[in-house]
Design an enzyme around this catalytic site. Structure first.
Site, mmCIF file in Angstrom:
data_model
loop_
_atom_site.group_PDB
_atom_site.id
_atom_site.type_symbol
_atom_site.label_atom_id
_atom_site.label_comp_id
_atom_site.label_asym_id
_atom_site.label_seq_id
_atom_site.Cartn_x
_atom_site.Cartn_y
_atom_site.Cartn_z
ATOM 1 N N GLU A 90 -73.960 -40.795 51.639
ATOM 2 C CA GLU A 90 -73.315 -41.120 52.902
ATOM 3 C C GLU A 90 -73.793 -40.208 54.032
ATOM 4 O O GLU A 90 -73.944 -39.009 53.850
ATOM 5 C CB GLU A 90 -71.795 -41.008 52.770
ATOM 6 C CG GLU A 90 -71.184 -41.947 51.739
ATOM 7 C CD GLU A 90 -71.326 -43.411 52.110
ATOM 8 O OE1 GLU A 90 -71.598 -43.701 53.299
ATOM 9 O OE2 GLU A 90 -71.159 -44.264 51.209
ATOM 10 N N HIS A 145 -71.554 -42.421 47.020
ATOM 11 C CA HIS A 145 -70.896 -43.554 46.388
ATOM 12 C C HIS A 145 -71.753 -44.080 45.237
ATOM 13 O O HIS A 145 -72.981 -44.093 45.341
ATOM 14 C CB HIS A 145 -70.670 -44.682 47.400
ATOM 15 C CG HIS A 145 -69.328 -44.633 48.060
ATOM 16 N ND1 HIS A 145 -69.163 -44.522 49.422
ATOM 17 C CD2 HIS A 145 -68.073 -44.682 47.535
ATOM 18 C CE1 HIS A 145 -67.883 -44.513 49.707
ATOM 19 N NE2 HIS A 145 -67.197 -44.610 48.582
ATOM 20 N N CYS A 205 -62.034 -42.507 49.828
ATOM 21 C CA CYS A 205 -63.343 -41.849 49.795
ATOM 22 C C CYS A 205 -63.695 -41.250 51.154
ATOM 23 O O CYS A 205 -64.048 -40.076 51.272
ATOM 24 C CB CYS A 205 -64.424 -42.839 49.359
ATOM 25 S SG CYS A 205 -64.351 -43.292 47.612
#
Length: 214
Positions: free
Chosen positions: A80, A167, A143
């Site tokens: 991310e 992820h 998350c």
């Protein structure tokens, strides 16, 4: 030797397993050479997950924190890029909470970038023969809540702490009878080992494309 705190989540959304924690536990049991790995499970609960993360950081005093979560439907490990200051839950968390348009940190910045060499981590995983890509969104569920909370903690209380979020896809047993992508937990764990070593050893990123058109 750099210390890396890896976190994964308990199962949520009616699932009996969460591959993020399964993979983190596997990495912690067989860490890669050159880094010390501590694995901690977080509850899939708004607020409570950040409390557990803060306690784990205080207990372990890591150099790098790599939080890991399940992203069902994604086909690869996605590192991310950015965390946003919003909780907007499409399903309840494991305590039944379902915040809508609430800030993770009231008065906090709109967003934080990961303090990891995101593109270098993706490239390293690919060089190891495993699927990976840059992600531009960590969603708006627990998350992203944890990712933003981690980066806010680093920015306001723990200067020098580097961290980010990865992820991972469903595990194969979660998609039986469903046409959804998955990766074996052992494959995910190997990718996390590569990311942990890369993040602990390098701060400079690659100047290569990692963007998206939508």
């Amino acid at each position: 030797m750099p210390r890396v705190l890896l976190t994964g989540f308990e199962p949520f959304g009616g699932e009996s397993v969460n591959p993020s924690w399964q993979a983190v536990r596997e990495v912690a049991s067989r860490p890669p050479a050159g880094v010390e790995i501590v694995g901690v499970q977080l509850p899939c609960v708004f607020g409570g997950a950040l409390d557990a993360l803060r306690a784990a950081v205080a207990d372990t005093d890591p150099d790098v924190v790599l939080c890991v979560g399940q992203a069902g439907g994604r086909p690869d490990l996605t590192v991310e890029r950015v965390a946003v200051n919003i909780d907007d839950a499409v399903i309840p968390d494991n305590a039944g909470a379902r915040p809508v348009d609430e800030p993770v940190v009231p008065g906090g910045p709109a967003a934080y970038f990961a303090a990891l060499p995101v593109k270098r981590c993706v490239a390293a995983v690919r060089e190891a023969g495993l699927p990976a890509s840059v992600s531009q969104t960590a969603g708006t569920f627990v998350c992203n809540h944890v990712f933003y909370g981690l980066m806010h903690l680093a920015a306001t209380e723990r200067p020098g702490l580097r961290g980010g979020f990865v992820h991972v896809p469903y595990a194969p047993e979660q998609v039986t009878g469903r046409a959804l992508p998955s990766l074996p937990v052992a494959t995910v764990a190997e990718g996390l080992r590569v990311i942990a070593v890369t993040a602990a050893g390098r701060t400079d990123d690659l100047h290569v494309t990692g963007g998206a058109t939508h």
